[in-house]
Enzyme design. Structure first.
Site, PDB file in Angstrom:
ATOM      1  N   HIS A  54      33.542  40.220  33.309  1.00 40.02           N
ATOM      2  CA  HIS A  54      34.792  39.470  33.187  1.00 40.02           C
ATOM      3  C   HIS A  54      35.928  40.356  33.664  1.00 40.02           C
ATOM      4  O   HIS A  54      36.140  41.454  33.151  1.00 40.02           O
ATOM      5  CB  HIS A  54      35.032  39.042  31.739  1.00 40.02           C
ATOM      6  CG  HIS A  54      36.256  38.179  31.568  1.00 40.02           C
ATOM      7  ND1 HIS A  54      36.215  36.797  31.598  1.00 40.02           N
ATOM      8  CD2 HIS A  54      37.555  38.512  31.382  1.00 40.02           C
ATOM      9  CE1 HIS A  54      37.433  36.322  31.439  1.00 40.02           C
ATOM     10  NE2 HIS A  54      38.274  37.344  31.299  1.00 40.02           N
ATOM     11  N   CYS A  55      36.683  39.880  34.667  1.00 33.90           N
ATOM     12  CA  CYS A  55      37.807  40.635  35.212  1.00 33.90           C
ATOM     13  C   CYS A  55      39.087  40.191  34.504  1.00 33.90           C
ATOM     14  O   CYS A  55      39.464  39.023  34.570  1.00 33.90           O
ATOM     15  CB  CYS A  55      37.929  40.414  36.718  1.00 33.90           C
ATOM     16  SG  CYS A  55      39.332  41.274  37.465  1.00 33.90           S
ATOM     17  N   PHE A  56      39.743  41.120  33.833  1.00 38.49           N
ATOM     18  CA  PHE A  56      40.946  40.773  33.096  1.00 38.49           C
ATOM     19  C   PHE A  56      42.140  40.570  34.021  1.00 38.49           C
ATOM     20  O   PHE A  56      43.082  39.863  33.672  1.00 38.49           O
ATOM     21  CB  PHE A  56      41.249  41.867  32.066  1.00 38.49           C
ATOM     22  CG  PHE A  56      40.233  41.952  30.972  1.00 38.49           C
ATOM     23  CD1 PHE A  56      40.256  41.043  29.925  1.00 38.49           C
ATOM     24  CD2 PHE A  56      39.234  42.912  30.989  1.00 38.49           C
ATOM     25  CE1 PHE A  56      39.313  41.090  28.912  1.00 38.49           C
ATOM     26  CE2 PHE A  56      38.298  42.973  29.984  1.00 38.49           C
ATOM     27  CZ  PHE A  56      38.322  42.061  28.942  1.00 38.49           C
ATOM     28  N   GLY A  72      41.565  37.084  35.143  1.00 40.81           N
ATOM     29  CA  GLY A  72      41.471  36.184  34.005  1.00 40.81           C
ATOM     30  C   GLY A  72      40.248  35.300  34.016  1.00 40.81           C
ATOM     31  O   GLY A  72      40.200  34.307  33.289  1.00 40.81           O
ATOM     32  N   ASN A  73      39.235  35.626  34.833  1.00 41.60           N
ATOM     33  CA  ASN A  73      38.004  34.840  34.843  1.00 41.60           C
ATOM     34  C   ASN A  73      36.815  35.754  35.112  1.00 41.60           C
ATOM     35  O   ASN A  73      36.971  36.962  35.332  1.00 41.60           O
ATOM     36  CB  ASN A  73      38.067  33.721  35.888  1.00 41.60           C
ATOM     37  CG  ASN A  73      38.166  34.264  37.301  1.00 41.60           C
ATOM     38  OD1 ASN A  73      38.407  35.443  37.524  1.00 41.60           O
ATOM     39  ND2 ASN A  73      37.980  33.394  38.286  1.00 41.60           N
TER      40      ASN A  73
END
Length: 277
Positions: free
Chosen positions: A120-122, A125-126
């Site tokens: 999950h890439c912050f 955001g997805n």
């Protein structure tokens, strides 16, 4: 577990705002300070250099933002699964995701089933998975190039505007603490301290993005995901590394290196994601 999940959700909201703020600041510094100071008179023979630096910067920034948008536009979620699993509060899996079958994960942050989930890439955001891995890798490449290019221009700006010499390799290491001390003594301006601070920000983001890029390319070539590595699962992949890269980057990979466009034809559920994890 609730506290950790709350921290992850907060990070999921703060990280994109930080990215956009850094992007806006980089634009302002480049066009309002760096270019006018380094090339003060556009009517001289330096006009070609000014145009070249501007075009290079806009090209790098366009691809970084373009691939960022494509990473969000083409999520890795499963469109066939409308019922999401309910994870137990005592789930033994990672806090942010619950492992399902056939390489599928339920992301607790996205609240969706993700196909061939990598992580999950912050900042976006997805989740990064089978459909947006190429855009994420290109986003890392161009973000790293943009930051390192801005770092070079920032050094040139400090050299021209404030006569700071970087001939000594130790100058960069001691620049921030010395500049901070001079700022509180009233010797230097806030702009100079801010540019010095941005040098370290660009260096940090550039190196981290380059590291992410190298890691993801190696995992894609091996046909493996970061989730599999976290579980300690080794994949015996008989598929050649060129085929694995082609599945992600497509046959028009050269075009994808230059422009943030779709280079892989997507099926309804991307059959490659149904391979056993």
């Amino acid at each position: 577990m609730f506290t950790r999940m709350l921290k992850l959700r907060l990070l999921n909201a703060v990280a994109p705002a930080y990215f956009f703020m850094a992007t806006v600041v980089t634009f302002i510094l480049h066009f309002c300070f760096f270019i006018p100071t380094i090339f003060p008179n556009p009517n001289t023979s330096l006009r070609g250099s000014t145009t070249l630096h501007t075009v290079v910067f806009l090209f790098l920034m366009f691809n970084a933002l373009g691939n960022y948008i494509m990473t969000i536009k083409y999520p890795a979620e499963s469109t066939n699964e409308t019922v999401v699993p309910v994870c137990s509060p005592h789930c033994s899996d990672k806090v942010d995701a619950h492992y399902l079958l056939n390489g599928r994960h339920f992301c607790k942050l996205c609240k969706k089933v993700i196909l061939k989930r990598d992580h999950h890439c912050f900042f976006t955001g997805n989740c990064i998975g089978n459909k947006n891995m190429r855009y994420f890798i290109m986003f890392c490449i161009y973000t790293s190039c943009t930051c390192l290019y801005s770092l070079v221009l920032g050094v040139a700006f400090l050299t021209v505007e404030y006569s700071i010499s970087f001939e000594n390799p130790l100058t960069f290491l001691t620049l921030l603490p010395i500049s901070t001390g001079y700022f509180f003594m009233g010797t230097i301006s806030g702009l100079q301290l801010f540019v010095v601070l941005m040098l370290y920000v660009w260096l940090g983001i550039g190196l981290v993005s380059a590291g992410f890029c190298c890691q993801q390319v190696l995992l894609v070539a091996r046909g493996q995901t970061w989730c599999q590595m976290q579980r300690g699962q080794l994949v015996e992949n008989c598929i050649p590394w060129k085929t694995n890269l082609s599945d992600v980057f497509g046959t028009r990979w050269v075009l994808g290196l230059l422009l943030p466009v779709q280079t892989v034809e997507m099926g309804s559920e991307d059959l490659n994601a149904l391979k056993q994890d």
